[in-house]
Structures are given as structure tokens and as C-alpha cells.
Design a protein around this motif. Structure first.
Motif, PDB file in Angstrom:
ATOM      1  N   LEU A 124       0.848  -1.194   0.000  1.00 20.32           N
ATOM      2  CA  LEU A 124       0.000   0.000   0.000  1.00 20.32           C
ATOM      3  C   LEU A 124       0.882   1.242   0.000  1.00 20.32           C
ATOM      4  O   LEU A 124       1.772   1.406   0.838  1.00 20.32           O
ATOM      5  N   ARG A 125       0.548   2.182  -0.925  1.00 19.76           N
ATOM      6  CA  ARG A 125       1.396   3.380  -1.065  1.00 19.76           C
ATOM      7  C   ARG A 125       0.628   4.664  -0.769  1.00 19.76           C
ATOM      8  O   ARG A 125       1.248   5.704  -0.523  1.00 19.76           O
ATOM      9  N   PHE A 126      -0.688   4.610  -0.806  1.00 21.41           N
ATOM     10  CA  PHE A 126      -1.496   5.827  -0.593  1.00 21.41           C
ATOM     11  C   PHE A 126      -2.624   5.514   0.381  1.00 21.41           C
ATOM     12  O   PHE A 126      -3.172   4.431   0.372  1.00 21.41           O
ATOM     13  N   TYR A 127      -2.938   6.504   1.246  1.00 20.18           N
ATOM     14  CA  TYR A 127      -4.015   6.334   2.233  1.00 20.18           C
ATOM     15  C   TYR A 127      -4.723   7.664   2.450  1.00 20.18           C
ATOM     16  O   TYR A 127      -4.082   8.719   2.536  1.00 20.18           O
ATOM     17  N   ALA A 128      -6.041   7.595   2.516  1.00 14.81           N
ATOM     18  CA  ALA A 128      -6.849   8.763   2.924  1.00 14.81           C
ATOM     19  C   ALA A 128      -7.992   8.243   3.776  1.00 14.81           C
ATOM     20  O   ALA A 128      -8.712   7.345   3.353  1.00 14.81           O
ATOM     21  N   GLY A 129      -8.162   8.792   4.993  1.00 12.82           N
ATOM     22  CA  GLY A 129      -9.197   8.288   5.881  1.00 12.82           C
ATOM     23  C   GLY A 129      -9.859   9.375   6.697  1.00 12.82           C
ATOM     24  O   GLY A 129      -9.196  10.317   7.149  1.00 12.82           O
ATOM     25  N   ALA A 130     -11.178   9.230   6.870  1.00  9.10           N
ATOM     26  CA  ALA A 130     -11.958  10.157   7.701  1.00  9.10           C
ATOM     27  C   ALA A 130     -12.389   9.419   8.957  1.00  9.10           C
ATOM     28  O   ALA A 130     -12.726   8.247   8.931  1.00  9.10           O
ATOM     29  N   THR A 142     -12.552   4.348  11.112  1.00 11.50           N
ATOM     30  CA  THR A 142     -12.385   5.237   9.962  1.00 11.50           C
ATOM     31  C   THR A 142     -13.126   4.665   8.769  1.00 11.50           C
ATOM     32  O   THR A 142     -13.432   3.471   8.728  1.00 11.50           O
ATOM     33  N   ILE A 143     -13.403   5.529   7.792  1.00 16.24           N
ATOM     34  CA  ILE A 143     -13.724   5.094   6.436  1.00 16.24           C
ATOM     35  C   ILE A 143     -12.581   5.606   5.581  1.00 16.24           C
ATOM     36  O   ILE A 143     -12.252   6.800   5.620  1.00 16.24           O
ATOM     37  N   CYS A 144     -11.940   4.711   4.851  1.00 20.01           N
ATOM     38  CA  CYS A 144     -10.717   5.110   4.168  1.00 20.01           C
ATOM     39  C   CYS A 144     -10.645   4.465   2.788  1.00 20.01           C
ATOM     40  O   CYS A 144     -11.349   3.504   2.489  1.00 20.01           O
ATOM     41  N   VAL A 145      -9.809   5.067   1.954  1.00 20.48           N
ATOM     42  CA  VAL A 145      -9.493   4.530   0.633  1.00 20.48           C
ATOM     43  C   VAL A 145      -7.981   4.362   0.549  1.00 20.48           C
ATOM     44  O   VAL A 145      -7.217   5.152   1.114  1.00 20.48           O
ATOM     45  N   LEU A 146      -7.524   3.315  -0.154  1.00 26.48           N
ATOM     46  CA  LEU A 146      -6.098   3.017  -0.272  1.00 26.48           C
ATOM     47  C   LEU A 146      -5.779   2.664  -1.711  1.00 26.48           C
ATOM     48  O   LEU A 146      -6.639   2.201  -2.469  1.00 26.48           O
ATOM     49  N   ASP A 147      -4.497   2.852  -2.053  1.00 23.08           N
ATOM     50  CA  ASP A 147      -4.031   2.543  -3.399  1.00 23.08           C
ATOM     51  C   ASP A 147      -2.643   1.954  -3.299  1.00 23.08           C
ATOM     52  O   ASP A 147      -1.885   2.235  -2.345  1.00 23.08           O
ATOM     53  N   ASP A 153       0.002  14.242  -5.420  1.00 19.53           N
ATOM     54  CA  ASP A 153      -0.863  15.437  -5.330  1.00 19.53           C
ATOM     55  C   ASP A 153      -1.906  15.315  -4.217  1.00 19.53           C
ATOM     56  O   ASP A 153      -2.714  16.228  -4.029  1.00 19.53           O
ATOM     57  N   GLY A 154      -1.909  14.198  -3.482  1.00 20.53           N
ATOM     58  CA  GLY A 154      -2.864  14.059  -2.384  1.00 20.53           C
ATOM     59  C   GLY A 154      -4.295  13.920  -2.910  1.00 20.53           C
ATOM     60  O   GLY A 154      -4.547  13.211  -3.869  1.00 20.53           O
ATOM     61  N   ILE A 155      -5.236  14.611  -2.263  1.00 23.38           N
ATOM     62  CA  ILE A 155      -6.637  14.546  -2.662  1.00 23.38           C
ATOM     63  C   ILE A 155      -7.173  15.956  -2.810  1.00 23.38           C
ATOM     64  O   ILE A 155      -6.610  16.916  -2.288  1.00 23.38           O
ATOM     65  N   THR A 156      -8.312  16.049  -3.506  1.00 20.68           N
ATOM     66  CA  THR A 156      -8.950  17.365  -3.687  1.00 20.68           C
ATOM     67  C   THR A 156      -9.847  17.653  -2.491  1.00 20.68           C
ATOM     68  O   THR A 156     -10.206  16.751  -1.734  1.00 20.68           O
ATOM     69  N   SER A 157     -10.210  18.936  -2.357  1.00 20.71           N
ATOM     70  CA  SER A 157     -11.122  19.309  -1.265  1.00 20.71           C
ATOM     71  C   SER A 157     -12.468  18.610  -1.452  1.00 20.71           C
ATOM     72  O   SER A 157     -13.138  18.266  -0.475  1.00 20.71           O
ATOM     73  N   TYR A 158     -12.866  18.410  -2.696  1.00 20.31           N
ATOM     74  CA  TYR A 158     -14.143  17.726  -2.949  1.00 20.31           C
ATOM     75  C   TYR A 158     -14.077  16.275  -2.475  1.00 20.31           C
ATOM     76  O   TYR A 158     -14.989  15.772  -1.833  1.00 20.31           O
ATOM     77  N   GLN A 159     -12.955  15.589  -2.768  1.00 18.85           N
ATOM     78  CA  GLN A 159     -12.814  14.203  -2.333  1.00 18.85           C
ATOM     79  C   GLN A 159     -12.819  14.105  -0.804  1.00 18.85           C
ATOM     80  O   GLN A 159     -13.411  13.211  -0.220  1.00 18.85           O
ATOM     81  N   ARG A 160     -12.176  15.070  -0.158  1.00 18.31           N
ATOM     82  CA  ARG A 160     -12.204  15.070   1.308  1.00 18.31           C
ATOM     83  C   ARG A 160     -13.626  15.263   1.814  1.00 18.31           C
ATOM     84  O   ARG A 160     -14.065  14.582   2.747  1.00 18.31           O
ATOM     85  N   HIS A 161     -14.348  16.185   1.166  1.00 16.10           N
ATOM     86  CA  HIS A 161     -15.736  16.435   1.586  1.00 16.10           C
ATOM     87  C   HIS A 161     -16.589  15.162   1.430  1.00 16.10           C
ATOM     88  O   HIS A 161     -17.378  14.824   2.313  1.00 16.10           O
ATOM     89  N   VAL A 162     -16.416  14.462   0.314  1.00 15.95           N
ATOM     90  CA  VAL A 162     -17.186  13.233   0.083  1.00 15.95           C
ATOM     91  C   VAL A 162     -16.879  12.206   1.165  1.00 15.95           C
ATOM     92  O   VAL A 162     -17.780  11.579   1.732  1.00 15.95           O
ATOM     93  N   LEU A 163     -15.578  12.032   1.492  1.00 17.66           N
ATOM     94  CA  LEU A 163     -15.207  11.032   2.492  1.00 17.66           C
ATOM     95  C   LEU A 163     -15.767  11.396   3.862  1.00 17.66           C
ATOM     96  O   LEU A 163     -16.218  10.536   4.620  1.00 17.66           O
TER      97      LEU A 163
END
Length: 866
Positions: A124-130, A142-147, A153-163
Motif C-alpha cells: 500500500l502506497r497511498f491512504y486517505a481516511g476520515a 475510519t472510512i478510508c481509501v487506499l491505493d 498530489d494528495g486529494i482534492t477538497s471535494y474528495q475530502r468532503h465526500v469522504l
């Protein structure tokens, strides 16, 4: 749990905290209170992780709940296991940080240097979690997405809002589960409490009735002394035995003590107080009591003391027995007889005596009544034998013979039915008795008791019937609760998609407006000179159109699409689509229509209804790959209150039915249950978006209607659409011609107001190409200045959603200054100032983004001509 990041211990568990941090046990206890760990998969949570994965275009998405010794997945995409150890957790670091966590490249973060999920090949190289927080703000997961690829470039403000929105939806589902469990537990407690209270009340009524019967039947003066009020209640025997009329005496303890002989008064007073001030349960004494005529009766008085929870005497109930010398012997005899009579009367017990030697039967009236015989009628053993129910005779005879047999001397204990000799009424009797034997062993008598238990037997039957009724009611209540829960979950799911769709619609449609419009302008300027370039442009237009259709389907499902309803005749609409349907179905599918005579009108959006019929027809065609028959029927339907009660959210009334039936492969129940869910499809990848039936559902519900699917495997499918009947004058909808592209005139000036530069530039270019003079403004302030400066402006073309002052307020102010000014609104967002309850406000004109030049030209021309 934790407000600042800390290191994990070597065993993988978070450290304990004090001061600003809360103890780990609080967080674990909060997670445990939801009862979610190790529960089965649920579609609501699976939908959330799929939506998160699609939003981030990520292969892995997880709803992760962090326990004290593991991380457990309520829903997952791309992992394939239900839990992992805590020491390899990436999500636990989001819990420690107590905030939204984004790791663009895990291999560049020292926290994950030894994590095998990161260091392994293809790790796993990428993680984003709320964070998932309970009501107290404690993080439970958490609810998270991984890649498996880094995302610099991280994530967009919209993607953060959705999560973050999806995290709140997960917690809403958990809170709902928790509330329903608490509600079920409380309901069970209430049921037990009600049953206990009913038993207590029944017993209390029985006691009161026995007391009433005894007080009326006895010759003793019965009294009830309430110590808190010093009130004494007497029965009528006080007057009958001692001459004191209840209406003429003081109902107090003082009056009673005052009528005790002076020589006995102090002794009795002290004996009473000695009993009630101590811990005695009863009191008794003998004294002389003054009658109304002045004579004294010798009294044996006795009472039962009632105490409160602290042991304090609050009440005493007793009876005065007359023991005067002249009546002592008789009184004692009467007392014994009265006791026996009261006991048998209260218990409704009858005595019987069989003289075996002389074959004589002695029955009192109460026993005769059990056999339907009058009190004064003589009886014999023949009456006993003949009065038994035929089905009970053998067992009853055998029990009596065993009781009279010297060798067995059994207890006679039977229940049997009797058939009344005089009234033919069937009764139930419970009889007990035993034989009396002489010294030689001969049976002299068989004596015993009999009780009429008919009411008890009936009560048992009623109890059984009541239990069956309660079981049915409980099952029905559980079923109704499950339906409500399912409806609530469906509503929350639709609301989540609706919020997500509404949030992206405006920006997405603005972008599509620029793309579609620019490609449209480019296509018109290229002409037919460069065939390859035109093919590229056409392909791009097709893709943009499909994107716009996808957005509209999402809006349709969430019931946010703006509708232009009109009075429709389904019997005209369906035949009018015949050519289109035949072309779409192909030669292997035969189209049949069955149109009902006298069909009612309905009020709906014509274009949307045609799309629904076409959509269902295409679905039916795909279900009949070998060909078949498609039938479209219309019918008038009435839903009564019973149907409405069985179908949540469907009001009773008149409806117009449009049914689309096929002879295809059909669907199993589990597919029918999810058929209307967004993004659910049984088609191959790339063959469908999973939004077709969702669009049908959203449109029908937004139109106030009802939709049902009936299907059986191998038999085909029928989709029934019910739209409310229109009551009122029919208004023919205006039919627009499909002539050449309508152009403007040079003297016609249009003011374009749009805060998005790219969209504004396309609108200006398109209107210029159509022959209009065009002025432009980026907001309401500049637009009003241009309106004041150019009175020749014929049309205000304004976006609705703009900062500071929206398009509706701008138009209102502009028409206040220029009442004759025409206005055309545009918007890519449905929840705006001119659309209410999904319907465009009367008298207003709206063109939705994205739009083509042809659509713009027709709409502008129609508005200017109106």
C-alpha cells in the motif's frame, strides 16, 4: 480517545493517556455499545465503500472499526478479509491523530517503515481516511481509501468532503442500529411490566370481591380501621347484631373505644396499642360492648394488622363475635358452621356423600346445580351416572371404583363434563374424595367435594386464543417494524446519494456546459471540410452527452430534477412512441399495446415519462436476447386504505397505470429487492450504469406516484407505474416545431450574466453566432448597471447560482426597473431559487446545463416571442 498523536506500543496497542487525552477504554467501550463487531455484511455499508472507491478511483475502500486488539472491517472493497491485526494498521494512525489523515506516499513516512502491508512488493502506497466519531466525539474507526500507487498530489477538497460525508452516513447507520436495539429492549420490559400489573390487579379484584361477599354474608360486625385518618368502616351486621345504625354513629376509632365497658376500656386500649406499636401481625381480645339499647354484649374481637414497608401499622381489619352467656354455645356452633359455609361459598365448593351400603347419594343444591338439577329435586346414583358426559364416563367410573375398593383405596381426583338433566347445558366439574372403611375393610361411604370449573376451562381456552392472538400481533409488529427500518434505510441511502449529487451537479454541469457548447460551436465552424476532425468532435460530443445523461439520472433518482408537468393522456403518449419503440426493440421483439377505454388523465413531465417508458422497454429487450413479446398496458386503478397501509408512502386514491411486461428470463427475489438501488446492475461491465431503474424510481416518486416490479424466473417481468389521476380542466401542452435553427435579429440585445468565465464566454459566442447582439456581466451588480445604461436590452439570460446576489433576485430587481424585460434562467444545480418541490415555478423559463446551441436557440426564441 486521543487528542494528540503518539507512538504505538510494541504490541501494537495504543498507549494509555491522561490529562488532555481520554483513556483507551472509553473509546473501546463506545465501539462496543453499538454491537456492530462481527455482524454480517449489510448492503447499506457495502454501498458506502463502493461509492468511496468510485469517487477516489481507488482499488481499496474500507469501513474500519478499531477494537482493542484488532481492526475489523464492516465493509470492504479490494481486501478480501474481514479483519487484520492492529500492529499492521494504517487506519489506527488516523485514530491516534484524531483527524482526517492523508498519506500521499507511505514509503516516505517513517511511521510505516516496518509495516509489512507497505514494505511488501505491491504494498500500500497511498491512504486517505476520515474519522468515525460517536456522539461524544470519540473516534471508533475510519472510512478510508487506499491505493498501491502513491498519489503525490494528495486529494482534492471535494474528495475530502465526500469522504467526511460518507463517514457521517456510517455513523448515522450505527446510531440507527443502536436506537432500534434499545427500543426493542424497552418494549420487552414494558410487556413484562404490563403482564405483572395485570396479574396484580386481577388478584386485588378477587380479594375485594371475597371481602364484599364475606362482609355481607356474615352475622359478625366486621370493621376496617384506617389509622392514618382514624376512620372505621363497619358492615351492616353492626346494626343487626348490636342495633347501631351506621348513619347515626361516628365512624371513628374514638366512638368504638367509647362504647367498650368502662371496666374493659383501658385494658383493650393498651392491648390494641401494644399490638400495633410492636410488630404483631394480629390482635384479639374479649370485652363487653355497649349495644344501642344500653345492654352489653360479650365480644370476642380479633383483627389483622396491615403494615407499610417500614413496618408501621397503617390499617387493621377485624370482626366482632358475640359471646354472651345466653348465646355462647349456639354462637360457637354457628361460628363453625359459618366458617364452613363462607369457605365453601367463597371457594364455590360443594360437598357430596355416597352411602355405599344403602346406595344413598347426598347432594347439596350447589352440587345439584353442577348436574343441571333443581335444588328441591331428590337425586340418586342413577342421576350421577347418567349426568356424566359420554366421553368422560369410563375414566370417572374407574376413579370412583378405585376409591371404593378396599384393596386400592385410591384418592378420587378427576375432572369431567356433565350434561344438565334439566337444562342440557355442558359443565366442567373437578371432584375430589376418598372412601371411608370399617375395621373389616368394607367401604361404608365415599365423601368428597365438587367444584364447578366451567369458567376456568373457558378461561383456559380464552388464554390459549389470546396467546395465539398475541403471537400473531407480535409477529405482525415485528414485520411492520422491519418494514419501517427498511424504509428508513432506503430513505437515508437516497438522501446520501441526493446530497452527493446535488453537491457536484452545479460544478459538473458548468464544466459540461463549456465542453458541450465549445464542441458544438467548433462542429458548426468546421462544417464538412475536415471529416476526421468532425469525427473527433462528434465522439467528444457523444461522451459529453453521456456524462450529462449520467448526471441527470443521478438527479432523477434523488428526485432533484426540475420537472415541467403537463396534463397527459397515456393512451396518446404510448401510441405516439410506437415508431421509436419499434426501432429500439429490433425485429426479434414484438410490441403489443393494450389501452384501456375511458382512461383518466395524469399530470407529469412528458419528456421524462417518455424516457421512463423507453428505458423500461430497452431493459425488457435486453431480458429477451432470443426475442419475445413486449406488452404495454394502460388502466385506471384505485388504491384503498388497506393497500396504502401495506405500502409505506403510498396515499390512497385514483391512479393511472402504465404496465410494461416482457416474456424474458425474469428476476429472482433478491435481485428485485435491489433493482431500484443506484449503480446496481446485472449487466456486464460497460453495458449499463445501474441508474436506469433508479431514474424510473426517482421520477415516479417525484411525480407523486408508485412503482412496483413483479417477476418470476423463466416467466418474465412486469413493471407497473402508477401516476396520480389529474382532476381539473385539461390543458393542451404547447407543441414546439422542429424546424430550422431559429436565429436572432441584429437589433435584439441579450444580456448574459454568469460568474463562471468559461461558461459566460460560450454563451456569448453562441448567441453571437445566432445573430444576437450580446452584452455580458460577471455578477448582479454589473448586470444592473448595464440594464440601466441600455434600455434596449430585450432579454436577461442569467445563471441562478451566483455569489452575493442569485439570479432570481437579480431578475426580480431588473423587472422592477424594466417590467417588460424578458428573463431566461440557466442552472446546473436543481435546488435553487426557481425550482420548488422539483417543479419549475409557474411563468418562469429555465434551460438546464449543459445545453446545445440548438436547445439555446429554440429556448431564447420562444422566450422572446412570448
Amino acid at each position: 480517545m486521543i487528542v494528540t498523536p503518539h507512538e504505538f506500543k510494541s504490541d501494537g496497542n495504543p498507549r494509555q493517556f491522561n490529562g488532555r487525552g481520554l483513556v483507551e477504554a472509553d473509546r473501546v467501550a463506545s465501539l462496543g455499545s453499538y454491537g456492530i463487531l462481527d455482524t454480517p455484511q449489510e448492503a447499506d455499508f457495502d454501498d458506502i465503500v463502493r461509492l468511496a472507491a468510485e469517487t477516489f478511483t481507488a482499488p481499496i475502500s474500507v469501513v474500519n472499526l478499531v477494537a482493542s486488539d484488532r481492526q475489523w472491517f464492516k465493509a470492504e472493497v479490494g481486501i478480501g478479509v474481514g479483519e487484520l491485526p492492529l500492529d499492521v494498521s494504517i487506519c489506527a494512525h488516523a485514530i491516534l491523530q484524531n483527524d482526517f489523515l492523508v498519506v500521499s506516499d507511505t514509503r516516505e513516512d517513517a511511521r510505516f517503515a516496518c509495516n509489512p502491508l507497505v514494505t511488501a512488493e505491491g504494498g500500500l502506497r497511498f491512504y486517505a481516511g476520515a474519522i468515525l466519531r460517536d456522539k461524544a466525539g470519540l473516534p471508533i474507526g475510519t472510512i478510508c481509501v487506499l491505493d498501491r500507487a502513491p498519489r503525490p498530489d494528495g486529494i482534492t477538497s471535494y474528495q475530502r468532503h465526500v469522504l467526511e460525508v460518507l463517514a457521517r452516513q456510517v455513523m448515522a447507520q450505527l446510531e440507527l442500529r443502536k436506537a432500534l436495539q434499545a427500543q426493542a429492549s424497552r418494549a420487552e420490559e414494558l410487556r413484562v411490566e404490563v403482564e405483572q400489573r395485570a396479574r396484580v390487579e386481577k388478584a386485588l379484584r378477587a380479594i375485594r370481591e371475597r371481602y364484599r361477599l364475606v362482609s355481607r354474608a356474615t352475622n359478625d360486625a366486621i370493621w376496617d380501621w384506617d389509622f392514618t385518618t382514624d376512620h372505621v368502616t363497619w358492615n351492616q351486621a353492626l346494626e343487626a347484631a348490636h342495633g347501631h345504625r351506621l348513619a347515626d354513629i361516628e365512624l371513628t376509632g374514638e366512638w368504638w373505644i367509647a362504647h367498650i365497658h368502662p371496666d374493659d376500656r383501658d385494658r383493650v386500649h393498651h392491648s390494641i396499642h401494644g399490638a400495633i406499636d410492636g410488630d404483631a401481625e394480629s390482635w384479639s381480645d374479649e370485652y363487653r360492648f355497649c349495644r344501642f339499647d344500653g345492654s352489653y354484649a360479650a365480644i370476642l374481637d380479633r383483627g389483622h394488622i396491615i403494615r407499610d414497608q417500614e413496618g408501621k401499622a397503617v390499617r387493621m381489619i377485624g370482626a366482632m363475635l358475640d359471646l354472651t352467656e345466653q348465646q355462647r354455645t349456639r354462637a360457637e356452633l354457628m361460628l363453625n358452621e359459618e366458617r364452613l359455609r363462607l369457605a365453601t361459598q367463597a371457594a364455590e365448593v360443594g360437598f357430596w356423600d355416597v352411602d355405599v351400603v344403602h346406595d344413598i347419594l347426598i347432594w347439596p343444591p350447589i352440587v345439584k346445580a353442577m348436574f343441571g338439577i333443581s335444588p328441591d329435586v331428590p337425586v340418586s346414583m342413577a342421576d350421577y351416572y347418567s349426568g356424566l358426559h359420554p366421553d368422560d364416563r369410563e375414566a370417572t367410573f374407574e376413579a370412583y371404583a378405585a376409591a371404593a375398593d378396599p384393596a386400592r383405596r385410591a384418592i378420587y381426583d378427576v375432572e369431567y363434563r356433565t350434561i344438565g338433566k334439566e337444562d342440557q347445558i355442558e359443565r366442567w366439574v373437578a371432584a375430589k374424595g376418598r372412601g371411608v372403611f370399617d375395621e373389616s375393610g368394607q367401604c361404608l361411604r365415599v365423601i368428597g367435594t365438587a367444584i364447578d370449573v366451567t369458567e376456568r376451562k373457558r378461561a383456559e381456552v380464552r388464554v390459549l386464543e389470546l396467546n395465539e392472538h398475541l403471537e400473531r400481533r407480535v409477529a405482525q409488529a415485528i414485520s411492520e417494524r422491519e418494514q419501517v427500518e427498511e424504509a428508513l434505510r432506503q430513505s437515508q441511502k437516497m438522501e446520501a446519494v441526493g446530497q452527493l449529487t446535488g453537491g457536484i451537479a452545479h460544478d459538473f454541469n458548468n464544466m459540461l456546459a463549456v465542453i458541450v457548447g465549445s464542441l458544438d460551436l467548433l462542429n458548426r465552424r468546421l462544417g464538412d471540410e475536415d471529416a476526421r476532425a468532425k469525427r473527433y468532435v462528434d465522439a467528444a460530443l457523444e461522451g459529453a452527452g453521456r456524462a450529462a445523461t449520467l448526471t441527470q439520472r443521478l438527479l432523477a433518482f434523488s428526485r432533484q430534477q426540475p420537472l415541467n408537468p403537463e396534463v397527459l393522456d397515456a393512451n396518446k403518449l404510448v401510441p405516439g412512441m410506437s415508431e421509436l419503440l419499434i426501432h429500439s426493440l429490433g425485429t426479434d421483439v414484438r410490441l403489443e399495446t393494450v389501452l384501456a377505454a375511458g382512461l383518466w388523465r395524469t399530470h407529469a413531465d412528458r419528456n421524462q415519462l417518455e424516457n421512463v417508458v423507453l428505458n423500461l422497454a430497452v431493459n425488457a429487450r435486453d431480458a429477451m436476447p432470443e426475442g419475445g413479446r413486449l406488452t404495454i398496458e394502460t388502466q385506471n386503478v384505485h388504491f384503498d386504505d388497506r393497500y396504502a397501509a401495506a405500502h409505506l408512502g403510498v396515499p390512497p386514491g385514483h391512479y393511472v397505470l402504465i404496465a410494461i411486461s416482457d416474456t424474458g428470463c425474469g428476476m429472482p427475489p433478491e435481485i428485485i429487492a435491489k433493482a431500484f438501488d443506484p449503480f446496481f446492475t446485472t449487466k456486464q461491465v460497460g453495458k449499463g450504469t445501474g441508474l436506469g431503474l433508479s431514474q424510473v424510481y426517482g421520477f415516479v416518486k417525484q411525480s407523486g406516484g408508485h412503482v412496483k416490479i413483479y417477476s418470476e424466473l423463466g416467466q418474465g417481468t412486469t413493471v407497473k407505474i402508477y401516476l396520480p389521476r389529474f382532476i381539473g380542466d385539461e390543458i393542451e401542452a404547447e407543441q414546439l416545431s422542429n424546424g430550422d435553427l431559429p436565429l436572432g435579429e441584429e437589433q435584439e440585445i441579450i444580456l448574459v450574466v454568469e460568474d463562471e468565465p468559461a461558461v459566460r464566454q460560450f454563451s456569448v459566442d453562441a448567441l453571437t453566432d445566432l445573430g444576437y447582439q450580446v452584452l455580458e456581466a460577471d455578477g448582479a451588480v454589473a448586470a444592473l448597471q448595464l440594464i440601466d445604461a441600455h434600455p434596449e436590452i430585450a432579454l436577461l439570460f442569467t445563471d441562478i447560482v451566483m455569489p452575493d446576489i442569485n439570479g432570481r433576485k437579480l431578475a426580480d430587481e431588473a423587472q422592477r426597473r424594466r417590467p417588460e424585460l424578458k428573463v431566461l434562467y440557466t442552472s446546473g444545480y436543481t435546488r435553487n431559487a426557481v425550482v420548488h418541490n422539483g417543479v419549475i415555478d409557474p411563468g418562469l423559463e429555465l434551460i438546464g446545463k449543459p445545453f446545445t446551441i440548438e436547445q439555446l436557440a429554440t429556448k431564447v426564441r420562444n422566450v422572446l416571442k412570448s
